[in-house]
Design an enzyme around this catalytic site. Structure first.
Site, PDB file in Angstrom:
ATOM      1  N   CYS A 158       1.641  14.934  11.568  1.00  0.00           N
ATOM      2  CA  CYS A 158       1.321  13.535  11.872  1.00  0.00           C
ATOM      3  C   CYS A 158       2.554  12.638  11.870  1.00  0.00           C
ATOM      4  O   CYS A 158       2.608  11.658  12.609  1.00  0.00           O
ATOM      5  CB  CYS A 158       0.279  13.005  10.896  1.00  0.00           C
ATOM      6  SG  CYS A 158       0.697  13.217   9.157  1.00  0.00           S
ATOM      7  N   GLY A 188      -2.380  10.246   4.706  1.00  0.00           N
ATOM      8  CA  GLY A 188      -1.713  11.476   5.098  1.00  0.00           C
ATOM      9  C   GLY A 188      -1.803  12.547   4.031  1.00  0.00           C
ATOM     10  O   GLY A 188      -1.666  13.740   4.323  1.00  0.00           O
ATOM     11  N   LYS A 213       9.313  19.705   8.439  1.00  0.00           N
ATOM     12  CA  LYS A 213       8.422  19.629   9.595  1.00  0.00           C
ATOM     13  C   LYS A 213       8.911  18.571  10.591  1.00  0.00           C
ATOM     14  O   LYS A 213       8.911  18.796  11.813  1.00  0.00           O
ATOM     15  CB  LYS A 213       6.998  19.285   9.149  1.00  0.00           C
ATOM     16  CG  LYS A 213       6.328  20.348   8.303  1.00  0.00           C
ATOM     17  CD  LYS A 213       5.001  19.834   7.763  1.00  0.00           C
ATOM     18  CE  LYS A 213       4.355  20.826   6.806  1.00  0.00           C
ATOM     19  NZ  LYS A 213       3.124  20.288   6.189  1.00  0.00           N
ATOM     20  N   HIS A 251       1.676   5.677  10.037  1.00  0.00           N
ATOM     21  CA  HIS A 251       3.017   6.152   9.710  1.00  0.00           C
ATOM     22  C   HIS A 251       4.021   5.385  10.578  1.00  0.00           C
ATOM     23  O   HIS A 251       3.915   5.381  11.810  1.00  0.00           O
ATOM     24  CB  HIS A 251       3.154   7.653  10.004  1.00  0.00           C
ATOM     25  CG  HIS A 251       2.421   8.527   9.036  1.00  0.00           C
ATOM     26  ND1 HIS A 251       1.752   8.051   7.924  1.00  0.00           N
ATOM     27  CD2 HIS A 251       2.261   9.879   9.011  1.00  0.00           C
ATOM     28  CE1 HIS A 251       1.212   9.074   7.266  1.00  0.00           C
ATOM     29  NE2 HIS A 251       1.515  10.184   7.908  1.00  0.00           N
ATOM     30  N   ASN A 336      -1.933   7.783  11.671  1.00  0.00           N
ATOM     31  CA  ASN A 336      -1.764   9.184  11.246  1.00  0.00           C
ATOM     32  C   ASN A 336      -3.040   9.999  11.228  1.00  0.00           C
ATOM     33  O   ASN A 336      -2.993  11.214  11.428  1.00  0.00           O
ATOM     34  CB  ASN A 336      -1.105   9.243   9.869  1.00  0.00           C
ATOM     35  CG  ASN A 336      -1.878   8.483   8.811  1.00  0.00           C
ATOM     36  OD1 ASN A 336      -2.019   7.262   8.897  1.00  0.00           O
ATOM     37  ND2 ASN A 336      -2.369   9.178   7.812  1.00  0.00           N
TER      38      ASN A 336
END
Length: 361
Positions: A158, A188, A213, A251, A336
């Site tokens: 995300c 999240g 990530k 986010h 997100n």
């Protein structure tokens, strides 16, 4: 008789599973006919299993309240009643990999919100506007799994949705170096402020695994299909810091970027405004009409004001400026749990249906 495709949600009682339930209520193409979760929830109605821990602002949809939750581990039973499944389970990585492959081997397509298969070479990890061509690897994956109709497709992390679309629109100028810091909402982590009161008036400068990530997954998205697998791109070099902040959803990223061929500010703004992808061409139900929206105001995008743009499926960008160390800097924002999680997976499923990969059994 309904002409909609029958959908199962594996992991339907968790926060992302709840978001799937919400988004699929009254969906024009899909209808939830099965919900599966852990053995402890199996046998209860969906209402009984989630009413004390429903985390969304909207009420539980009437259409799913009386669905009897099934045991997610009883793969054949769940798969028998659906055309495809969304998967959003909270389990160890190897167990998720095995579970998703088990569903795929029944001939059931799996659209996964989980990270377990993001680096499986023949599993496409897709942002539908950016790399729909990666769906080509499904053919090789089906051969490996021994199925003609089942497969796994996954959505990426995300956090990267807040800045990768803006960078992708500028790929013709060859971005070479990216520095991004993400300021990530507590949803999240699958929590709200009731679950996590320690986050009130607090910032935590660490989210386990998130920086790796955020640095590597964009390179897979920008990778190429070779010999039935995805080979990740070698550039740009990306470095990130990921920080948990006390907001419910959204986010936000601050981004610095250097290009091999530096565009003008006018060219950057034009590319963002003009950018469209396959979902916009196809007119998919969940696709934002304007994928990237630029705000001229100095104090936008703001999480509280702008995370729901285009139904939470659009990306907001602002504060584009030339930089003394890099070529440009800007701020990006995405929702997100909508664009970044369940909504992004629903859009992938719509793309898969439109391109003929998901069909009625």
């Amino acid at each position: 008789m309904s002409q909609k495709l029958k959908v199962g949600i594996v992991g339907g009682t968790g926060m992302v599973g709840q978001r799937f339930v919400q988004l699929l209520d009254q969906h024009p193409w899909f209808e939830v006919t099965a919900i599966a979760a852990s053995a402890s929830s199996a046998g209860k109605t969906y209402l009984e299993s989630v009413q004390k821990r429903w985390k969304l602002a909207t009420p539980i949809p009437e259409a799913v309240k009386n669905i009897i939750v099934q045991d997610a581990s009883k793969v054949e039973e769940v798969a028998a009643g659906v055309d495809f499944v969304f998967c959003a389970v909270d389990m160890p990585k190897k167990e998720i990999q095995a579970l998703e492959e088990a569903y795929a081997k029944t001939g059931t397509p799996v659209v996964s919100n989980n990270s377990a298969h993001r680096w499986t070479a023949d599993v496409p990890m897709v942002v539908p506007e950016i790399n729909p061509e990666h769906l080509e690897v499904i053919e090789a994956q089906r051969k490996r799994l021994g199925t003609t109709t089942g497969f796994i497709a996954v959505k990426p992390n995300c956090s990267i949705q807040s800045y990768v679309p803006a960078l992708h629109a500028l790929r013709e100028f060859n971005p070479t170096t990216v520095v991004a810091s993400t300021y990530q909402a507590i949803s999240g982590a699958g929590k709200n402020f009731t679950d996590w009161p320690e986050m009130l008036d607090n910032v935590i400068p660490y989210i386990g695994g998130e920086e790796e990530k955020s640095e590597q997954e964009p390179l897979r998205i920008w990778g190429t299909v070779e010999d039935g697998g995805i080979v990740k791109a070698s550039s740009p070099i990306i470095t990130t810091q990921c920080i948990r902040v006390p907001v419910t959803d959204g986010h936000l990223a601050t981004v610095f970027v250097k290009f091999e061929n530096k565009p003008s500010k006018e060219e950057v703004l034009a590319r963002w405004k003009e950018f469209q992808g396959r979902p916009q061409e196809l007119g998919l139900p969940s696709a934002p009409k304007q994928f990237i929206t630029y705000f001229e105001e100095e104090n936008r995008p703001q999480t509280n004001l702008d995370r729901d743009i285009e139904g939470g499926m659009g990306v907001s960008v602002g504060r584009l400026r030339e930089d003394s160390l890099y070529d440009f800097k800007f701020v990006g924002l995405s929702h997100n749990t909508l664009r970044g999680a369940a909504g992004g997976a629903v859009l992938i499923a719509e793309l898969l249906k439109a391109e003929g990969y998901i069909q009625a059994k």
